[in-house]
Design a protein around this motif. Structure first.
Motif, PDB file in Angstrom:
ATOM      1  N   SER A 254       0.807  -1.226   0.000  1.00 22.26           N
ATOM      2  CA  SER A 254       0.000   0.000   0.000  1.00 22.26           C
ATOM      3  C   SER A 254       0.842   1.278   0.000  1.00 22.26           C
ATOM      4  O   SER A 254       0.341   2.345  -0.309  1.00 22.26           O
ATOM      5  N   GLY A 255       2.098   1.171   0.403  1.00 16.31           N
ATOM      6  CA  GLY A 255       2.941   2.356   0.529  1.00 16.31           C
ATOM      7  C   GLY A 255       2.790   3.032   1.880  1.00 16.31           C
ATOM      8  O   GLY A 255       3.520   3.955   2.205  1.00 16.31           O
ATOM      9  N   LYS A 256       1.843   2.577   2.683  1.00 14.66           N
ATOM     10  CA  LYS A 256       1.629   3.124   4.022  1.00 14.66           C
ATOM     11  C   LYS A 256       2.170   2.104   5.032  1.00 14.66           C
ATOM     12  O   LYS A 256       1.572   1.068   5.266  1.00 14.66           O
ATOM     13  N   GLU A 257       3.325   2.405   5.580  1.00 13.07           N
ATOM     14  CA  GLU A 257       4.000   1.483   6.484  1.00 13.07           C
ATOM     15  C   GLU A 257       3.219   1.327   7.790  1.00 13.07           C
ATOM     16  O   GLU A 257       2.868   2.313   8.432  1.00 13.07           O
ATOM     17  N   GLN A 258       2.933   0.085   8.159  1.00 14.18           N
ATOM     18  CA  GLN A 258       2.228  -0.247   9.397  1.00 14.18           C
ATOM     19  C   GLN A 258       3.023  -1.314  10.130  1.00 14.18           C
ATOM     20  O   GLN A 258       3.724  -2.106   9.505  1.00 14.18           O
ATOM     21  N   SER A 259       2.896  -1.361  11.454  1.00 11.76           N
ATOM     22  CA  SER A 259       3.572  -2.416  12.211  1.00 11.76           C
ATOM     23  C   SER A 259       2.546  -3.263  12.941  1.00 11.76           C
ATOM     24  O   SER A 259       1.508  -2.766  13.367  1.00 11.76           O
ATOM     25  N   ILE A 260       2.860  -4.534  13.059  1.00 15.87           N
ATOM     26  CA  ILE A 260       2.045  -5.469  13.825  1.00 15.87           C
ATOM     27  C   ILE A 260       2.862  -5.807  15.060  1.00 15.87           C
ATOM     28  O   ILE A 260       3.988  -6.305  14.946  1.00 15.87           O
ATOM     29  N   ASN A 261       2.321  -5.488  16.225  1.00 17.19           N
ATOM     30  CA  ASN A 261       2.985  -5.697  17.513  1.00 17.19           C
ATOM     31  C   ASN A 261       4.387  -5.077  17.539  1.00 17.19           C
ATOM     32  O   ASN A 261       5.270  -5.562  18.245  1.00 17.19           O
ATOM     33  N   GLU A 262       4.598  -4.029  16.775  1.00 16.06           N
ATOM     34  CA  GLU A 262       5.850  -3.269  16.721  1.00 16.06           C
ATOM     35  C   GLU A 262       7.059  -4.107  16.292  1.00 16.06           C
ATOM     36  O   GLU A 262       8.196  -3.714  16.519  1.00 16.06           O
ATOM     37  N   VAL A 263       6.812  -5.252  15.649  1.00 19.71           N
ATOM     38  CA  VAL A 263       7.889  -6.146  15.237  1.00 19.71           C
ATOM     39  C   VAL A 263       7.803  -6.491  13.763  1.00 19.71           C
ATOM     40  O   VAL A 263       8.800  -6.520  13.060  1.00 19.71           O
ATOM     41  N   LEU A 264       6.599  -6.739  13.296  1.00 19.35           N
ATOM     42  CA  LEU A 264       6.348  -7.137  11.906  1.00 19.35           C
ATOM     43  C   LEU A 264       5.820  -5.922  11.156  1.00 19.35           C
ATOM     44  O   LEU A 264       4.894  -5.266  11.623  1.00 19.35           O
ATOM     45  N   MET A 265       6.425  -5.612  10.017  1.00 17.18           N
ATOM     46  CA  MET A 265       6.022  -4.439   9.252  1.00 17.18           C
ATOM     47  C   MET A 265       5.447  -4.840   7.900  1.00 17.18           C
ATOM     48  O   MET A 265       5.856  -5.842   7.317  1.00 17.18           O
ATOM     49  N   CYS A 266       4.499  -4.037   7.431  1.00 18.39           N
ATOM     50  CA  CYS A 266       3.962  -4.233   6.088  1.00 18.39           C
ATOM     51  C   CYS A 266       3.582  -2.870   5.523  1.00 18.39           C
ATOM     52  O   CYS A 266       3.424  -1.907   6.250  1.00 18.39           O
ATOM     53  N   GLY A 267       3.433  -2.828   4.228  1.00 18.30           N
ATOM     54  CA  GLY A 267       3.121  -1.587   3.532  1.00 18.30           C
ATOM     55  C   GLY A 267       4.057  -1.388   2.363  1.00 18.30           C
ATOM     56  O   GLY A 267       3.674  -0.891   1.320  1.00 18.30           O
ATOM     57  N   MET A 268       5.294  -1.779   2.563  1.00 24.33           N
ATOM     58  CA  MET A 268       6.303  -1.768   1.496  1.00 24.33           C
ATOM     59  C   MET A 268       6.990  -3.124   1.553  1.00 24.33           C
ATOM     60  O   MET A 268       8.180  -3.237   1.847  1.00 24.33           O
ATOM     61  N   GLY A 269       6.201  -4.160   1.355  1.00 26.71           N
ATOM     62  CA  GLY A 269       6.653  -5.527   1.562  1.00 26.71           C
ATOM     63  C   GLY A 269       6.255  -5.969   2.959  1.00 26.71           C
ATOM     64  O   GLY A 269       5.589  -5.244   3.693  1.00 26.71           O
ATOM     65  N   VAL A 270       6.659  -7.172   3.334  1.00 28.42           N
ATOM     66  CA  VAL A 270       6.370  -7.712   4.662  1.00 28.42           C
ATOM     67  C   VAL A 270       7.691  -8.182   5.252  1.00 28.42           C
ATOM     68  O   VAL A 270       8.361  -9.037   4.685  1.00 28.42           O
ATOM     69  N   TYR A 271       8.063  -7.608   6.389  1.00 24.97           N
ATOM     70  CA  TYR A 271       9.354  -7.941   6.972  1.00 24.97           C
ATOM     71  C   TYR A 271       9.334  -7.763   8.485  1.00 24.97           C
ATOM     72  O   TYR A 271       8.455  -7.094   9.033  1.00 24.97           O
ATOM     73  N   ALA A 272      10.296  -8.402   9.136  1.00 27.36           N
ATOM     74  CA  ALA A 272      10.418  -8.325  10.590  1.00 27.36           C
ATOM     75  C   ALA A 272      11.892  -8.320  10.952  1.00 27.36           C
ATOM     76  O   ALA A 272      12.750  -8.652  10.128  1.00 27.36           O
ATOM     77  N   TYR A 273      12.175  -7.964  12.182  1.00 23.14           N
ATOM     78  CA  TYR A 273      13.551  -7.992  12.659  1.00 23.14           C
ATOM     79  C   TYR A 273      14.074  -9.428  12.634  1.00 23.14           C
ATOM     80  O   TYR A 273      13.430 -10.341  13.144  1.00 23.14           O
TER      81      TYR A 273
END
Length: 84
Positions: free
Chosen positions: A20-39
């Motif tokens: 979507s281009g709008k970066e969001q975090s799931i539980n402040e660890v998993l990110m999505c919006g510009m792909g899906v990635y985590a630490y």
């Protein structure tokens, strides 16, 4: 901030918003919006994938089954799922 009761609810959210281009975090660890990635260190600790030999800060998910297991881990360890 939106709380989710199920792993499937978060999976559906990610499917709809992963590019979507709008970066969001799931539980402040998993990110999505510009792909899906985590630490990477959290992914390793969760047991989803061993990244101890990687020097990358983030792990980019390409496999939905890995992603689902990681979200299950977040729900179990944190006791909740939220998108912020």
């Amino acid at each position: 901030m939106k709380f989710y009761k199920t792993v499937d609810g978060v999976m559906n959210y990610i499917r709809r918003n992963k590019q979507s281009g709008k970066e969001q975090s799931i539980n402040e660890v998993l990110m999505c919006g510009m792909g899906v990635y985590a630490y990477s260190d959290v992914v390793t600790y969760s047991g989803v994938k061993n990244l101890t030999k990687s020097s990358d800060t983030f792990y980019h998910f390409t496999d939905e089954s890995e992603l689902k297991r990681f979200i299950e881990y977040l729900q179990k360890s944190d006791g909740y799922l939220y998108v912020a």
